[in-house]
Design a protein around this motif. Structure first.
Motif, PDB file in Angstrom:
ATOM      1  N   THR A 259       0.808  -1.212   0.000  1.00 23.42           N
ATOM      2  CA  THR A 259       0.000   0.000   0.000  1.00 23.42           C
ATOM      3  C   THR A 259       0.847   1.270   0.000  1.00 23.42           C
ATOM      4  OG1 THR A 259      -0.125  -0.109   2.413  1.00 23.42           O
ATOM      5  CG2 THR A 259      -1.927  -1.124   1.171  1.00 23.42           C
ATOM      6  N   ALA A 260       2.143   1.142   0.183  1.00 26.83           N
ATOM      7  CA  ALA A 260       2.997   2.323   0.267  1.00 26.83           C
ATOM      8  C   ALA A 260       3.320   2.864  -1.132  1.00 26.83           C
ATOM      9  CB  ALA A 260       4.277   1.989   1.022  1.00 26.83           C
ATOM     10  N   GLY A 261       2.288   3.347  -1.809  1.00 27.35           N
ATOM     11  CA  GLY A 261       2.487   4.001  -3.103  1.00 27.35           C
ATOM     12  C   GLY A 261       2.799   3.077  -4.248  1.00 27.35           C
ATOM     13  N   THR A 262       2.504   1.776  -4.106  1.00 27.54           N
ATOM     14  CA  THR A 262       2.798   0.813  -5.162  1.00 27.54           C
ATOM     15  C   THR A 262       1.521   0.398  -5.873  1.00 27.54           C
ATOM     16  OG1 THR A 262       4.666  -0.046  -3.887  1.00 27.54           O
ATOM     17  CG2 THR A 262       3.855  -1.413  -5.684  1.00 27.54           C
ATOM     18  N   SER A 263       1.584   0.304  -7.183  1.00 28.45           N
ATOM     19  CA  SER A 263       0.444  -0.165  -7.968  1.00 28.45           C
ATOM     20  C   SER A 263       0.899  -1.299  -8.873  1.00 28.45           C
ATOM     21  CB  SER A 263      -0.137   0.970  -8.814  1.00 28.45           C
ATOM     22  OG  SER A 263       0.811   1.431  -9.760  1.00 28.45           O
ATOM     23  N   ILE A 264      -0.053  -2.127  -9.290  1.00 26.64           N
ATOM     24  CA  ILE A 264       0.246  -3.260 -10.167  1.00 26.64           C
ATOM     25  C   ILE A 264      -0.643  -3.163 -11.399  1.00 26.64           C
ATOM     26  CG2 ILE A 264       0.164  -5.763 -10.419  1.00 26.64           C
ATOM     27  CD1 ILE A 264       0.822  -6.076  -7.544  1.00 26.64           C
ATOM     28  N   GLU A 265      -0.024  -3.324 -12.558  1.00 26.66           N
ATOM     29  CA  GLU A 265      -0.739  -3.187 -13.824  1.00 26.66           C
ATOM     30  C   GLU A 265      -0.533  -4.440 -14.676  1.00 26.66           C
ATOM     31  OE1 GLU A 265      -0.311  -0.548 -17.955  1.00 26.66           O
ATOM     32  OE2 GLU A 265       0.920  -0.098 -16.195  1.00 26.66           O
ATOM     33  N   PRO A 266      -1.625  -5.082 -15.116  1.00 24.24           N
ATOM     34  CA  PRO A 266      -1.471  -6.244 -15.998  1.00 24.24           C
ATOM     35  C   PRO A 266      -1.049  -5.804 -17.400  1.00 24.24           C
ATOM     36  CG  PRO A 266      -3.792  -5.747 -15.658  1.00 24.24           C
ATOM     37  CD  PRO A 266      -3.024  -4.821 -14.760  1.00 24.24           C
ATOM     38  N   VAL A 267      -0.065  -6.474 -17.961  1.00 23.65           N
ATOM     39  CA  VAL A 267       0.464  -6.132 -19.286  1.00 23.65           C
ATOM     40  C   VAL A 267       0.847  -7.420 -20.006  1.00 23.65           C
ATOM     41  CG1 VAL A 267       1.339  -3.854 -18.625  1.00 23.65           C
ATOM     42  CG2 VAL A 267       2.782  -5.877 -18.318  1.00 23.65           C
ATOM     43  N   GLN A 268       1.321  -7.278 -21.241  1.00 18.77           N
ATOM     44  CA  GLN A 268       1.872  -8.410 -21.985  1.00 18.77           C
ATOM     45  C   GLN A 268       3.396  -8.364 -21.873  1.00 18.77           C
ATOM     46  OE1 GLN A 268       0.540 -11.021 -23.912  1.00 18.77           O
ATOM     47  NE2 GLN A 268      -1.414 -10.511 -22.962  1.00 18.77           N
ATOM     48  N   ILE A 269       3.960  -9.336 -21.192  1.00 17.97           N
ATOM     49  CA  ILE A 269       5.409  -9.437 -21.037  1.00 17.97           C
ATOM     50  C   ILE A 269       5.907 -10.632 -21.847  1.00 17.97           C
ATOM     51  CG2 ILE A 269       7.312  -9.867 -19.429  1.00 17.97           C
ATOM     52  CD1 ILE A 269       6.129  -7.107 -19.132  1.00 17.97           C
ATOM     53  N   ASN A 270       6.740 -10.351 -22.828  1.00 16.14           N
ATOM     54  CA  ASN A 270       7.287 -11.428 -23.667  1.00 16.14           C
ATOM     55  C   ASN A 270       6.199 -12.324 -24.238  1.00 16.14           C
ATOM     56  OD1 ASN A 270       9.593 -10.335 -22.236  1.00 16.14           O
ATOM     57  ND2 ASN A 270      10.721 -12.123 -22.924  1.00 16.14           N
ATOM     58  N   GLY A 271       5.112 -11.706 -24.679  1.00 18.01           N
ATOM     59  CA  GLY A 271       4.047 -12.443 -25.326  1.00 18.01           C
ATOM     60  C   GLY A 271       3.090 -13.154 -24.389  1.00 18.01           C
ATOM     61  N   ARG A 272       3.287 -13.013 -23.096  1.00 15.07           N
ATOM     62  CA  ARG A 272       2.433 -13.671 -22.106  1.00 15.07           C
ATOM     63  C   ARG A 272       1.933 -12.652 -21.075  1.00 15.07           C
ATOM     64  NH1 ARG A 272       3.252 -19.313 -21.761  1.00 15.07           N
ATOM     65  NH2 ARG A 272       3.401 -20.073 -23.911  1.00 15.07           N
ATOM     66  N   PRO A 273       0.803 -12.948 -20.408  1.00 12.88           N
ATOM     67  CA  PRO A 273       0.319 -12.045 -19.366  1.00 12.88           C
ATOM     68  C   PRO A 273       1.352 -11.891 -18.255  1.00 12.88           C
ATOM     69  CG  PRO A 273      -1.405 -13.584 -20.005  1.00 12.88           C
ATOM     70  CD  PRO A 273      -0.138 -14.062 -20.655  1.00 12.88           C
ATOM     71  N   GLY A 274       1.548 -10.657 -17.826  1.00 12.21           N
ATOM     72  CA  GLY A 274       2.497 -10.376 -16.759  1.00 12.21           C
ATOM     73  C   GLY A 274       2.054  -9.155 -15.977  1.00 12.21           C
ATOM     74  N   LEU A 275       2.847  -8.751 -15.020  1.00  7.03           N
ATOM     75  CA  LEU A 275       2.518  -7.607 -14.168  1.00  7.03           C
ATOM     76  C   LEU A 275       3.679  -6.625 -14.129  1.00  7.03           C
ATOM     77  CD1 LEU A 275       0.979  -9.512 -11.101  1.00  7.03           C
ATOM     78  CD2 LEU A 275      -0.296  -8.263 -12.860  1.00  7.03           C
ATOM     79  N   VAL A 276       3.354  -5.350 -14.208  1.00 11.81           N
ATOM     80  CA  VAL A 276       4.334  -4.294 -14.006  1.00 11.81           C
ATOM     81  C   VAL A 276       4.018  -3.614 -12.691  1.00 11.81           C
ATOM     82  CG1 VAL A 276       5.070  -2.001 -14.751  1.00 11.81           C
ATOM     83  CG2 VAL A 276       4.966  -3.862 -16.401  1.00 11.81           C
ATOM     84  N   MET A 277       5.013  -3.458 -11.847  1.00 11.93           N
ATOM     85  CA  MET A 277       4.836  -2.802 -10.553  1.00 11.93           C
ATOM     86  C   MET A 277       5.415  -1.399 -10.614  1.00 11.93           C
ATOM     87  SD  MET A 277       5.993  -6.119  -8.313  1.00 11.93           S
ATOM     88  CE  MET A 277       7.211  -6.557  -9.554  1.00 11.93           C
TER      89      MET A 277
END
Length: 319
Positions: A259-277
């Motif tokens: 919760t300390a200012g961090t967000s998670i976003e679903p994206v396509q990483i190397n052709g597969r579903p992944g997360l960017v923080m």
């Protein structure tokens, strides 16, 4: 395989224009057109071999310099010729990269790419680009990796591969057979759809965002392996973490800080579903995963800032 719509400054990262070859030197329009036409393919070949976008870009820079000096009159097929140049340069770079990995702090993970939707639609390409598969290919010797990539991913003829790696066609066939068996023994036994991976990722994301540790444990396979790459720059586990309970405990510390200012976003990483923080709006890490039977069996977190530069824009790949 087409060039991008934008025309950034020559030599810039991600550009579809050939790198600058120096003042006073004129390169032909035909050479430039051929290189631009096949650039995405050439980058993909180099990246598949190296697992590093930075090194792949360096290979393309040098490949352009060599291509610009070639007499096109003796080139029957520019695509094959360019692939041969890139393969030879990537092999040299791969051996140097292997030496650098010997002194790398903690686990070394491939440099993640934010990929375009069409990459995910090409199932074979997306599979070959996945973090899990790139790590399997890391266990191959340099020539084995080159042969495997060219044959299995890009369907290059054995005689063309032989020219690229400096072996006879018969030797290349043997190397390809050996590499194929090596990879088959280490890759997931059952194909997993993007939808299955996405469902596991969504369950993981919900557990992280809500701080529900039990839900996190439930989505992890009993034999899950977590690798974290901080490159000695950012905090990361210096050894693989094995087992659902151990991985959950390791992640629990991160959950308390989520919760300390961090967000998670679903994206396509190397052709597969992944997360960017993201933390304070800046990319702080990327997470990819290997999913089997609906559970996460591999969790790969890249936090080394030197490997996060290509996550602000999509990278076009092709074969």
């Amino acid at each position: 395989m087409s060039a991008g719509s934008e025309e950034p400054e020559a030599g810039a990262e991600g550009t579809t224009e050939p790198p600058h070859v120096g003042e006073g030197r004129t390169d032909s329009a035909a050479a430039t057109e051929a290189f631009v036409t096949h650039r995405n393919l050439l980058f993909t070949v180099a990246y598949e071999m190296l697992g590093s976008a930075v090194d792949a870009e360096d290979v393309l820079q040098e490949a352009w310099l060599r291509w610009a000096g070639v007499d096109l009159a003796v080139v029957r097929e520019p695509r094959a010729f360019l692939v041969r140049i890139v393969t030879r340069l990537a092999l040299d770079r791969l051996r140097a990269l292997d030496r650098r990995k010997e002194t790398y702090v903690g686990p070394w993970l491939p440099e993640p790419l934010l990929t375009t939707p069409d990459v995910a639609e090409d199932i074979e390409l997306a599979d070959s680009l996945s973090m899990a598969m790139l790590l399997v290919m890391e266990t191959l010797a340099p020539t084995e990796r080159a042969v495997f990539v060219l044959r299995e991913v890009f369907d290059v003829a054995y005689d063309e591969i032989a020219e690229a790696v400096g072996k006879s066609p018969a030797a290349v066939r043997q190397i390809a057979h050996r590499a194929r068996a090596h990879v088959a023994a280490r890759r997931p036994r059952d194909a997993v759809s993007a939808a299955e991976t996405r469902a596991a990722l969504q369950a993981f994301q919900r557990a992280v965002e809500t701080g529900d540790l039990q839900s996190l444990v439930d989505i992890l396979a009993p034999n899950v392996v977590a690798l974290s790459d901080g490159g000695g720059i950012r905090h990361a586990a210096v050894h693989p973490i094995v087992g659902a309970d151990e991985v959950a405990r390791y992640l629990a510390f991160g959950l308390t800080r989520f919760t300390a200012g961090t967000s998670i976003e679903p994206v396509q990483i190397n052709g597969r579903p992944g997360l960017v923080m993201r933390r304070a709006g800046e990319i702080h890490g990327v997470m990819a995963m290997r999913v089997e039977a609906g559970l996460i069996t591999g969790l790969y977190t890249v936090r080394n800032p030197e490997k996060l530069s290509r996550l602000e824009q999509e990278t076009e790949l092709s074969r």
